[in-house]
Design an enzyme around this catalytic site. Structure first.
Site, mmCIF file in Angstrom:
data_model
loop_
_atom_site.group_PDB
_atom_site.id
_atom_site.type_symbol
_atom_site.label_atom_id
_atom_site.label_comp_id
_atom_site.label_asym_id
_atom_site.label_seq_id
_atom_site.Cartn_x
_atom_site.Cartn_y
_atom_site.Cartn_z
ATOM 1 C CE LYS A 191 -3.900 1.551 -1.234
ATOM 2 N NZ LYS A 191 -2.533 1.149 -1.137
ATOM 3 C CD GLU A 250 -0.626 -2.949 1.863
ATOM 4 O OE1 GLU A 250 -0.736 -2.287 0.683
ATOM 5 O OE2 GLU A 250 0.209 -2.104 2.656
ATOM 6 C CB CYS A 255 -0.795 1.044 2.072
ATOM 7 S SG CYS A 255 0.960 1.837 1.807
#
EC number: 2.3.1.269
Length: 511
Positions: free
Chosen positions: A330, A269, A382
């Protein structure tokens, strides 16, 4: 032992201790029987309590569970949010006190509307249904906080075989049902038929889990992919330092250039710590390097979208260069880490509300999967991997799962290992291989049974090489998701509600 089921501090303190057992059943401890003991103590402690006392009994249980199980939040606030010890402690206690109501309100509802003290078998079923409803609610309310589910204790436990059938939810339901049935078994001894049914409900799911453990619900979709995952181990205080950008870009380039005979190179990430459009030259060059190797390079990178009014929106993203395509933005953002609720009020109050890159926008819901080497790859950035239903929707369209993360925020706490366990559960639920690339661990390859095949330990820089097999086919959970189990829970809760309203002679039919 009657004091356990009476109002007052002794019972509340036992509930606090019972809640604190929760993280011991999960990673990194994995004493899974404690999940049953913890819930059994809560169930016993709620027996016979009036609604108001039950609310506080549930609250103390939740305070113990979240206080012990999410203690890593203190690390994030204090160590990386620059908050003093008193302030970090205050914020941590405030958070824990708030999320403890996830258990308090269902406990009140249980005592007020659902508990059936004179029907121990039906009571146990209704309690398990309410527990499932609670976990489902926690995954949705205020964007969700799906942490510390009881079912995660069964990642490699006897119920692991049920996970591809009903997800972590089914595992949680069975654990809660088992806990309540064990408490109620002594009350069922005089009732032969009810006792027999209770034993079937108690032992049957565990036997089924053992029988199905290792069953292959999916099958290969092609040749194995040769994977290289890079763990840069960049210190968090350097991550967003403008003077360290070039050093970080050079590090990932230099670790990747020597890699040969590879299909996928995966970086963590925000491994590229500048905006994608600002890094276009670098990404183009790395894309050519990957293409020359006949490989795809997948990396985390922040993405800027310029708006017509001259403003911009920023996203946490993953992009593919080389022999692949796609950029994913995301959707499930971390509160305070990636966006600040009520930011007009909170920005500037303390450093924790002004963390770097804490102004991301949410990515659109209908995004294409990443493509690499002819396969569809389901991306999770994540926090996204902890949402079972969200993850299942993407997994059903893919042949390989990919999650990238930066768990540096959690220091040496148990948070990163809990996070890893939840990622493993997604692989088990979907029957697919997962590639996990993190900044400081644990980077690893996870097989369709949720087992870590290869890994780089935490807090080490390293290069992981291995193979993953693209998979096709749908597990029952991917096909039907949580809806059958949610429907069963709804029926059981309605049954309990109606059972409370019937006359005593009718109530026996529901007991």
């Amino acid at each position: 032992m009657r004091w356990i089921s009476r109002p007052g501090w002794p019972g509340h303190l036992l509930a606090l201790a019972a809640g604190a057992l929760t993280p011991l059943a999960l990673a990194p401890f994995d004493y899974w029987p404690l999940a049953i003991l913890s819930i059994a103590l809560l169930y016993l402690g709620l027996r016979g309590l009036p609604a108001r006392a039950a609310l506080w009994r549930g609250w103390w249980y939740g305070f113990g569970a979240f206080g012990a199980g999410t203690s890593w939040i203190y690390v994030s606030i204090h160590d990386y949010g620059a908050a003093s010890v008193p302030l970090a402690s205050f914020l941590m206690l405030g958070f824990t006190a708030g999320v403890a109501f996830f258990f308090a309100l269902p406990a009140w509802l249980w005592a007020r509307c659902l508990r059936r003290d004179n029907a121990p078998l039906g009571d146990a079923l209704a309690f398990a249904a309410l527990w499932l409803a609670l976990e489902l609610f926690r995954s949705w309310f205020l964007t969700g906080f799906p942490w510390l589910y009881a079912g995660y204790s069964q990642l490699q436990g006897p119920l692991a075989g049920l996970v591809p059938v009903g997800g972590v939810w089914l595992s949680s339901f069975v654990i809660a049902l088992s806990a309540a049935l064990l408490v109620n078994l002594p009350r069922l001894f005089p009732h032969g038929a009810s006792l027999l049914l209770a034993l079937v409900l108690l032992l049957g799911p565990w036997a089924a889990g053992l029988y199905l453990k290792g069953h292959a619900w999916t099958h290969s979709a092609g040749e194995p992919l040769k994977v290289v995952a890079i763990q840069g181990n960049i210190a968090q205080e350097l991550k967003w330092d403008p003077t360290q950008v070039r050093a970080q870009l050079d590090l990932y380039r230099d670790l990747s250039l020597p890699q040969q005979d590879v299909d996928l190179i995966v970086w963590p990430e925000t491994a590229v710590p500048i905006l994608k459009d600002m890094a276009s030259g670098y990404l183009g060059a790395m894309g050519q390097v990957a293409a020359d190797k006949k490989a795809a390079l997948i990396t985390g990178v922040p993405v800027r979208e310029r708006l017509a009014d001259g403003n911009s929106r920023y996203f946490n993203g993953i992009t593919v260069v080389g022999e692949g395509a796609g950029t994913y933005l995301k959707q499930k953002l971390v509160p305070f880490g990636e966006y600040v609720p009520l930011q007009d009020l909170l920005r500037g109050l303390i450093a924790f509300f002004d963390l770097p890159m804490s102004d991301f926008a949410r990515g659109p819901a209908d995004q294409a999967l990443l493509k690499a080497k002819g396969y569809e790859i389901a991306p999770y950035i994540c926090y996204e991997v902890v949402y079972p239903e969200f993850a299942a929707a993407l997994a059903a369209q893919s042949q390989v799962l990919l999650t990238v993360s930066n768990d540096t925020w959690f220091g040496t706490s148990i948070g990163p290992l809990q996070h890893l366990q939840m990622a493993q559960m997604r692989a088990l639920e979907s029957g697919r291989w997962m590639i996990r690339a993190t900044n400081n661990g644990v980077t690893g390859l996870i097989d369709p049974y949720g087992r870590i095949v290869k890994q780089i330990p935490q807090f080490q820089q390293g290069i992981l090489r291995g193979e993953v097999i693209p998979m096709q086919g749908l597990t029952p959970y991917l096909q039907y998701r949580v809806w059958p189990l949610a429907g069963l829970a709804g029926v059981l809760l309605l049954w309990a509600l109606l059972g409370r309203r019937l006359r005593p002679q009718e109530r026996r039919l529901f007991g």
